[in-house]
Design a protein around this motif. Structure first.
Motif, short mmCIF file in Angstrom:
data_model
loop_
_atom_site.label_atom_id
_atom_site.label_comp_id
_atom_site.label_asym_id
_atom_site.label_seq_id
_atom_site.Cartn_x
_atom_site.Cartn_y
_atom_site.Cartn_z
N ILE A 69 9.95 5.71 -0.11
CA ILE A 69 10.49 6.24 -1.36
C ILE A 69 9.46 6.12 -2.47
O ILE A 69 9.28 7.05 -3.28
N LEU A 70 8.75 5.01 -2.52
CA LEU A 70 7.75 4.78 -3.57
C LEU A 70 6.41 5.45 -3.27
O LEU A 70 5.52 5.44 -4.12
N GLY A 71 6.25 6.00 -2.09
CA GLY A 71 4.98 6.62 -1.75
C GLY A 71 3.93 5.64 -1.26
O GLY A 71 2.77 6.02 -1.06
N LEU A 72 4.31 4.37 -1.07
CA LEU A 72 3.36 3.40 -0.52
C LEU A 72 3.05 3.75 0.93
O LEU A 72 1.98 3.44 1.43
N THR A 73 4.03 4.36 1.59
CA THR A 73 3.86 4.93 2.92
C THR A 73 4.22 6.41 2.83
O THR A 73 5.35 6.73 2.46
N ARG A 96 1.24 8.28 -9.76
CA ARG A 96 0.97 7.11 -10.61
C ARG A 96 1.76 7.19 -11.92
O ARG A 96 2.21 6.17 -12.45
N TYR A 97 1.95 8.39 -12.44
CA TYR A 97 2.70 8.56 -13.69
C TYR A 97 4.14 8.10 -13.53
O TYR A 97 4.72 7.48 -14.43
N PHE A 98 4.75 8.39 -12.37
CA PHE A 98 6.16 8.04 -12.15
C PHE A 98 6.33 6.60 -11.69
O PHE A 98 7.45 6.08 -11.75
N ARG A 99 5.27 5.96 -11.24
CA ARG A 99 5.41 4.59 -10.73
C ARG A 99 5.78 3.59 -11.83
O ARG A 99 6.26 2.51 -11.52
N LYS A 100 5.55 3.95 -13.07
CA LYS A 100 5.98 3.05 -14.14
C LYS A 100 7.50 2.95 -14.21
O LYS A 100 8.05 1.95 -14.68
N ASN A 180 8.77 -1.70 -17.81
CA ASN A 180 10.09 -1.22 -18.25
C ASN A 180 10.63 -0.15 -17.29
O ASN A 180 10.94 0.98 -17.71
N PRO A 181 10.75 -0.47 -16.00
CA PRO A 181 11.18 0.54 -15.03
C PRO A 181 12.66 0.87 -15.14
O PRO A 181 13.44 0.12 -15.74
N LYS A 182 13.03 1.99 -14.54
CA LYS A 182 14.43 2.37 -14.46
C LYS A 182 15.03 2.01 -13.09
O LYS A 182 16.22 1.75 -12.97
N VAL A 183 14.18 2.03 -12.07
CA VAL A 183 14.62 1.74 -10.70
C VAL A 183 13.71 0.67 -10.10
O VAL A 183 12.49 0.77 -10.21
N ILE A 184 14.31 -0.35 -9.49
CA ILE A 184 13.54 -1.38 -8.80
C ILE A 184 14.03 -1.46 -7.35
O ILE A 184 15.23 -1.58 -7.09
N ILE A 185 13.09 -1.38 -6.41
CA ILE A 185 13.40 -1.55 -5.00
C ILE A 185 13.09 -2.99 -4.62
O ILE A 185 11.95 -3.44 -4.74
N CYS A 186 14.10 -3.72 -4.20
CA CYS A 186 13.96 -5.14 -3.84
C CYS A 186 13.94 -5.25 -2.32
O CYS A 186 14.98 -5.05 -1.67
N ASP A 187 12.79 -5.56 -1.75
CA ASP A 187 12.64 -5.62 -0.30
C ASP A 187 12.79 -7.05 0.19
O ASP A 187 11.85 -7.82 0.18
N GLU A 188 13.99 -7.42 0.60
CA GLU A 188 14.31 -8.77 1.10
C GLU A 188 13.77 -9.84 0.14
O GLU A 188 13.05 -10.75 0.56
N PRO A 189 14.11 -9.78 -1.14
CA PRO A 189 13.49 -10.67 -2.11
C PRO A 189 13.90 -12.13 -2.02
O PRO A 189 13.25 -12.99 -2.60
N VAL A 190 14.99 -12.44 -1.27
CA VAL A 190 15.44 -13.83 -1.20
C VAL A 190 15.46 -14.37 0.22
O VAL A 190 15.90 -15.50 0.45
N SER A 191 14.98 -13.61 1.19
CA SER A 191 15.10 -14.02 2.59
C SER A 191 14.26 -15.26 2.93
O SER A 191 14.59 -15.98 3.86
N ALA A 192 13.19 -15.50 2.18
CA ALA A 192 12.31 -16.63 2.47
C ALA A 192 12.61 -17.86 1.60
O ALA A 192 11.86 -18.83 1.63
N LEU A 193 13.72 -17.81 0.85
CA LEU A 193 14.02 -18.87 -0.10
C LEU A 193 15.20 -19.72 0.36
O LEU A 193 16.05 -19.27 1.14
N ASP A 194 15.26 -20.96 -0.13
CA ASP A 194 16.40 -21.83 0.12
C ASP A 194 17.66 -21.21 -0.49
O ASP A 194 17.58 -20.43 -1.45
#
Length: 332
Positions: A69-73, A96-100, A180-194
């Motif tokens: 979705i983000l174009g990283l792949t 790059r313009y839209f990545r902000k 100041n993004p409008k959309v944030i993709i959280c990829d397993e952000p808490v899986s490695a935490l207590d």
């Protein structure tokens, strides 16, 4: 929060596909021998201010979907529409313009933080790249974001290795917020935490979403986490979404056998849950050679002949509740 049908989605994913080439032992010289079909025909919409949870086993294509979705792949096929623009057709410069507006929080915060730079420099880097503000304004912005995620001004001058796992994930969130993004993709952000730290991070995300009007795509394999944070949930299996519904409706009545099996895996020893439990057999099939028909039929305890022959289409069975299963269609 159920999706508002009177508003336009902020982000639309249409028939998204991602294939990875597999080369011979001699490398690219002898061409492609096969393809790993990591994401196949994935479609969903994100509405402003909501959290859409994407759930599935490891290898189901959740993280690849987020990165595509983000174009990283780069996407193989399909569309990702943001502000009526197809992100998959853009060059790196245009994207790059839209990545902000579209940012990501990664699963491993330490590997995504440059160990040779201080936190202030790491967080200011996106502002420098996009030529936003002077040095003093950038520093002020970083201090504001650090405060938002529960860190101190003194952390500006420290290196990543000086932080705990929970603090590093706060830094990952801070870096996503800096533009100041409008959309944030959280990829397993808490899986490695207590567990205790997980709850802190999840509460921070919910508070920031409310105060800043953020839209979240939350990727996880943890059923309890996704129920806590999500407004709608999409269940992924072998690269495809097999069920989608508002959170409470999905937990009140899961319809797809795979969804029922995922929920059965959550520890609950009441007699009712044990009685209705669906146990999966075997491993998730290889995306190199997926099964014919319904990809889940090799593990489904209710599979019939049609499941082996025809691929089910994701259809609306109940209001806002979509399922891709021949058996559910028959019951309806």
């Amino acid at each position: 929060m159920e999706k508002n049908t009177n508003t336009e989605p902020i982000l639309t994913v249409k028939s998204l596909e991602k294939k990875f080439p597999v080369y011979s032992a001699f490398g690219k010289l002898f061409g492609t021998t096969a393809h790993v079909h990591a994401v196949r025909d994935v479609s969903f919409q994100l509405y402003e201010g909501e959290t859409y949870g994407l759930v599935g086993e490891s290898g189901s294509g959740k993280s690849t979907t987020g990165r595509t979705i983000l174009g990283l792949t780069p996407a193989t096929n399909g569309q990702v529409l943001y502000q009526n623009q197809d992100l998959t057709k853009m060059s790196e410069t245009e994207l790059r313009y839209f990545r902000k507006d579209l940012q990501m929080v990664f699963q491993d915060p330490f590997s995504s933080l440059n160990p040779r730079k201080k936190i202030g420099s790491i967080l200011e880097e996106p502002l420098v790249i996009h030529k936003l503000g002077n040095r003093e304004e950038r520093e002020t912005k970083v201090f504001e974001v650090l405060k938002l995620v529960g860190l101190q001004a003194e952390h500006y001058f420290r290196y990543p290795h000086e932080f705990s796992g929970g603090q590093r994930q706060r830094l990952g969130i801070a870096r996503a917020l800096i533009m100041n993004p409008k959309v944030i993709i959280c990829d397993e952000p808490v899986s490695a935490l207590d567990v205790s730290i997980q709850s802190q991070i999840l509460n921070i995300l919910k508070e920031l979403q409310k105060s800043l009007g953020l839209t979240l795509l939350f990727i996880t394999h943890d059923i309890s986490v996704v129920r806590f944070i999500s407004d709608r949930i999409g269940i992924m299996y072998l690269g495809s979404i097999v069920e989608e519904a508002p959170t409470e409706a999905l937990f009140a009545e899961p319809l797809h056998p795979y969804t029922k099996a995922l929920f059965s895996a959550v520890p609950d020893f009441t007699s009712k849950r044990l009685k209705d439990r669906v146990v999966l057999k075997g491993e998730i099939p290889s995306p190199l050679s997926p099964p014919s028909g319904c990809a889940f039929h090799t593990r489904c305890p209710f599979a019939t002949a049609i499941c082996k022959q025809q691929t089910p289409i994701l259809k609306e069975i109940k209001p806002a509740h979509y399922v891709a299963c021949h058996l559910v269609e028959e019951k309806e």
